[in-house]
Design a protein around this motif. Structure first.
Motif, PDB file in Angstrom:
ATOM      1  N   LEU A 114       0.839  -1.199   0.000  1.00  8.99           N
ATOM      2  CA  LEU A 114       0.000   0.000   0.000  1.00  8.99           C
ATOM      3  C   LEU A 114       0.869   1.242   0.000  1.00  8.99           C
ATOM      4  O   LEU A 114       1.808   1.365   0.789  1.00  8.99           O
ATOM      5  N   GLY A 115       0.531   2.185  -0.885  1.00 16.16           N
ATOM      6  CA  GLY A 115       1.159   3.500  -0.868  1.00 16.16           C
ATOM      7  C   GLY A 115       0.234   4.509  -0.211  1.00 16.16           C
ATOM      8  O   GLY A 115      -0.970   4.524  -0.478  1.00 16.16           O
ATOM      9  N   VAL A 116       0.779   5.349   0.655  1.00 14.27           N
ATOM     10  CA  VAL A 116       0.015   6.385   1.348  1.00 14.27           C
ATOM     11  C   VAL A 116       0.627   7.729   0.979  1.00 14.27           C
ATOM     12  O   VAL A 116       1.787   8.007   1.317  1.00 14.27           O
ATOM     13  N   ARG A 151      -3.115  -5.210   9.570  1.00 20.73           N
ATOM     14  CA  ARG A 151      -3.753  -6.215   8.719  1.00 20.73           C
ATOM     15  C   ARG A 151      -2.746  -6.988   7.868  1.00 20.73           C
ATOM     16  O   ARG A 151      -3.132  -7.840   7.069  1.00 20.73           O
ATOM     17  N   GLY A 152      -1.462  -6.652   7.992  1.00 20.15           N
ATOM     18  CA  GLY A 152      -0.434  -7.402   7.288  1.00 20.15           C
ATOM     19  C   GLY A 152       0.112  -6.744   6.037  1.00 20.15           C
ATOM     20  O   GLY A 152       0.901  -7.361   5.312  1.00 20.15           O
ATOM     21  N   ALA A 153      -0.269  -5.502   5.761  1.00 17.23           N
ATOM     22  CA  ALA A 153       0.210  -4.820   4.548  1.00 17.23           C
ATOM     23  C   ALA A 153       1.618  -4.269   4.749  1.00 17.23           C
ATOM     24  O   ALA A 153       2.024  -3.921   5.860  1.00 17.23           O
ATOM     25  N   THR A 154       2.340  -4.174   3.645  1.00 16.33           N
ATOM     26  CA  THR A 154       3.589  -3.423   3.592  1.00 16.33           C
ATOM     27  C   THR A 154       3.241  -2.007   3.147  1.00 16.33           C
ATOM     28  O   THR A 154       2.671  -1.818   2.062  1.00 16.33           O
ATOM     29  N   VAL A 155       3.552  -1.023   3.973  1.00 17.10           N
ATOM     30  CA  VAL A 155       3.113   0.344   3.726  1.00 17.10           C
ATOM     31  C   VAL A 155       4.305   1.224   3.357  1.00 17.10           C
ATOM     32  O   VAL A 155       5.315   1.254   4.077  1.00 17.10           O
ATOM     33  N   HIS A 156       4.172   1.932   2.236  1.00 18.53           N
ATOM     34  CA  HIS A 156       5.160   2.919   1.799  1.00 18.53           C
ATOM     35  C   HIS A 156       4.508   4.296   1.863  1.00 18.53           C
ATOM     36  O   HIS A 156       3.433   4.505   1.277  1.00 18.53           O
ATOM     37  N   VAL A 157       5.131   5.219   2.569  1.00 21.64           N
ATOM     38  CA  VAL A 157       4.572   6.552   2.770  1.00 21.64           C
ATOM     39  C   VAL A 157       5.314   7.550   1.887  1.00 21.64           C
ATOM     40  O   VAL A 157       6.551   7.583   1.857  1.00 21.64           O
ATOM     41  N   PRO A 174       7.848   4.833  -5.170  1.00 23.78           N
ATOM     42  CA  PRO A 174       8.060   3.904  -4.061  1.00 23.78           C
ATOM     43  C   PRO A 174       9.088   2.851  -4.457  1.00 23.78           C
ATOM     44  O   PRO A 174       9.369   2.663  -5.642  1.00 23.78           O
ATOM     45  N   PRO A 175       9.629   2.140  -3.467  1.00 27.35           N
ATOM     46  CA  PRO A 175      10.685   1.164  -3.791  1.00 27.35           C
ATOM     47  C   PRO A 175      10.184  -0.081  -4.501  1.00 27.35           C
ATOM     48  O   PRO A 175      11.007  -0.885  -4.970  1.00 27.35           O
ATOM     49  N   PRO A 211       6.442  -1.695  -6.869  1.00 26.19           N
ATOM     50  CA  PRO A 211       5.100  -1.384  -7.363  1.00 26.19           C
ATOM     51  C   PRO A 211       4.060  -1.601  -6.266  1.00 26.19           C
ATOM     52  O   PRO A 211       4.209  -2.465  -5.403  1.00 26.19           O
ATOM     53  N   LEU A 212       2.982  -0.808  -6.326  1.00 28.53           N
ATOM     54  CA  LEU A 212       1.947  -0.832  -5.291  1.00 28.53           C
ATOM     55  C   LEU A 212       0.724  -1.606  -5.760  1.00 28.53           C
ATOM     56  O   LEU A 212       0.302  -1.478  -6.911  1.00 28.53           O
ATOM     57  N   ASP A 213       0.156  -2.382  -4.855  1.00 28.31           N
ATOM     58  CA  ASP A 213      -1.120  -3.035  -5.160  1.00 28.31           C
ATOM     59  C   ASP A 213      -2.290  -2.081  -4.979  1.00 28.31           C
ATOM     60  O   ASP A 213      -3.353  -2.266  -5.584  1.00 28.31           O
ATOM     61  N   ALA A 214      -2.104  -1.075  -4.130  1.00 34.10           N
ATOM     62  CA  ALA A 214      -3.144  -0.076  -3.888  1.00 34.10           C
ATOM     63  C   ALA A 214      -2.481   1.168  -3.329  1.00 34.10           C
ATOM     64  O   ALA A 214      -1.348   1.118  -2.813  1.00 34.10           O
ATOM     65  N   ALA A 215      -3.173   2.284  -3.445  1.00 34.42           N
ATOM     66  CA  ALA A 215      -2.674   3.540  -2.890  1.00 34.42           C
ATOM     67  C   ALA A 215      -3.858   4.375  -2.436  1.00 34.42           C
ATOM     68  O   ALA A 215      -4.972   4.252  -2.967  1.00 34.42           O
ATOM     69  N   ILE A 216      -3.601   5.209  -1.431  1.00 34.60           N
ATOM     70  CA  ILE A 216      -4.600   6.171  -0.961  1.00 34.60           C
ATOM     71  C   ILE A 216      -3.971   7.548  -1.001  1.00 34.60           C
ATOM     72  O   ILE A 216      -2.863   7.755  -0.484  1.00 34.60           O
ATOM     73  N   LEU A 217      -4.665   8.486  -1.633  1.00 37.16           N
ATOM     74  CA  LEU A 217      -4.213   9.867  -1.684  1.00 37.16           C
ATOM     75  C   LEU A 217      -4.964  10.659  -0.608  1.00 37.16           C
ATOM     76  O   LEU A 217      -6.169  10.888  -0.728  1.00 37.16           O
ATOM     77  N   PHE A 218      -4.251  11.051   0.443  1.00 38.12           N
ATOM     78  CA  PHE A 218      -4.832  11.874   1.495  1.00 38.12           C
ATOM     79  C   PHE A 218      -4.552  13.351   1.270  1.00 38.12           C
ATOM     80  O   PHE A 218      -5.345  14.199   1.684  1.00 38.12           O
ATOM     81  N   ALA A 219      -3.433  13.679   0.665  1.00 38.16           N
ATOM     82  CA  ALA A 219      -3.106  15.077   0.390  1.00 38.16           C
ATOM     83  C   ALA A 219      -4.086  15.638  -0.639  1.00 38.16           C
ATOM     84  O   ALA A 219      -4.364  14.977  -1.650  1.00 38.16           O
ATOM     85  N   PRO A 220      -4.620  16.857  -0.437  1.00 37.58           N
ATOM     86  CA  PRO A 220      -5.603  17.408  -1.365  1.00 37.58           C
ATOM     87  C   PRO A 220      -4.949  18.021  -2.611  1.00 37.58           C
ATOM     88  O   PRO A 220      -5.275  19.138  -3.020  1.00 37.58           O
ATOM     89  N   VAL A 221      -4.045  17.285  -3.220  1.00 43.45           N
ATOM     90  CA  VAL A 221      -3.183  17.805  -4.285  1.00 43.45           C
ATOM     91  C   VAL A 221      -3.419  16.983  -5.546  1.00 43.45           C
ATOM     92  O   VAL A 221      -2.946  15.845  -5.670  1.00 43.45           O
TER      93      VAL A 221
END
Length: 347
Positions: free
Chosen positions: A184-186, A203-209, A235-236, A238-248
């Motif tokens: 997951l990318g955040v 939940r067991g995810a590898t998270v890249h911020v 990210p180091p 490829p991501l299976d999913a990402a969430i964009l929190f920044a309003p950019v």
């Protein structure tokens, strides 16, 4: 003295912040005022506010990115307090009970979205601190049907941010369709992101911020992220999913390009700057998905609070007295807050 500062029984006035003239936070769009404490109507509870989280949505409302839905509205929708009185038909709570009031304040209950478990899409939905006065005040009214019972052992200031930052992050994680044990990318690492990352890691995810703030990068690593880098950096892996929190909006193509085949990008904010032109082959082909997150259902709130009670995520907290709500929003606008800001009742 007002009820907001004295807590004395029988008082009829409370202090509250209102969005007086929406505009840049440096121009002082918030004004502190005193007003009568309203009596609870049908299904309503009168609540004395103990703490209220400071959400970026409050900043969007104050600065006019969100069009105000009523004049002189009091912001705040991450509210912890205790019931002082109940109106006709109010159920589930009694005087003295502790509760939480969140963003979703009401729905019609009759439309096809409400009937199909998608009340967050109800065209007649109403929101705390936008349609109704919120928690930047000594008191507020809450519909008992949309309030959450909260565990007594969790401190007010720590649980307040969970009522929006936590719940919306939970829904964003659901919308991102993150497979178990995946990557997951955040993007952005503020109030919601630092809670959601902990949930995903549990939940067991590898998270890249991916965030521009060095302080936020350090916090991400402390909380268990596998990596932390700049928001424009790849990210180091490829991501299976990402969430964009920044309003950019310019980060949308960046995050899409970081997805592996079949990945999903969920945009979690209520406001987003313009999205640049997308290249179909690079950003969307190979079944990459771009989706938004709109509010939450009450079931989202109940499910997240139950999961959070088991996990007890660390809440990186900066406290402000209610009398300094304008300063809290100014600090949020200037990126001077790492984690979350919370207003607490003035002593």
């Amino acid at each position: 003295m007002s009820a907001a500062t004295s807590g004395a029984p029988g008082t009829t006035a409370t202090t509250a912040w209102v969005v007086d003239r929406p505009g840049p936070i440096t121009g002082g769009p918030l004004r502190r005022t005193e007003r009568e404490i309203p009596p609870p109507g049908p299904h309503q509870l009168l609540v004395e506010v103990a703490a209220c989280g400071v959400c970026r949505t409050d900043l969007h409302l104050a600065e006019g990115d969100l069009t105000p839905r009523r004049p002189q509205c009091t912001p705040g929708h991450e509210v912890v307090g205790r019931v002082l009185a109940a109106g006709p038909g109010a159920t589930g709570f009694t005087v003295g009970d502790r509760l939480g009031a969140a963003w979703l304040a009401g729905t019609c209950g009759q439309c096809r979205y409400c009937r199909s478990g998608r009340e967050n899409l109800c065209p007649d939905s109403r929101y705390t601190g936008w349609d109704l006065d919120g928690g930047y005040a000594g008191h507020l009214l809450v519909d008992s049907r949309y309030a959450y019972r909260l565990p007594e052992e969790w401190p007010d200031a720590e649980i307040a941010p969970l009522l929006c930052a936590g719940i919306i992050g939970y829904r964003a994680l659901q919308r991102a369709q993150l497979p178990p044990g995946s990557r997951l990318g955040v993007y952005g690492f503020g109030a919601s992101a630092h809670l959601t990352a902990q949930l995903a890691i549990a939940r067991g995810a590898t998270v890249h911020v991916l965030t521009r703030s060095p302080d936020a990068q350090r916090l991400a690593l402390e909380l268990g992220a596998a990596s932390a880098a700049g928001s424009q950096d790849p990210p180091p892996e490829p991501l299976d999913a990402a969430i964009l929190f920044a309003p950019v909006g310019e980060l949308v193509p960046v995050a899409l390009a970081a997805l592996d085949r079949g990945g999903t990008l969920a945009v979690a904010g209520i406001h987003l700057t313009d999205i640049p032109r997308l290249d179909y082959a690079r950003h969307l082909f190979q079944e990459r998905t771009l989706c938004s997150v709109t509010a939450n259902t009450r079931e989202d709130g109940r499910a997240f609070l139950a999961e959070a009670a088991r996990l007890r995520p660390r809440v990186q907290l900066t406290r402000y007295p209610m009398s300094r709500a304008d300063q809290a929003l100014a600090d949020l606008a200037a990126d001077r807050i790492t984690g979350v800001a919370v207003l607490t009742a003035d002593g």
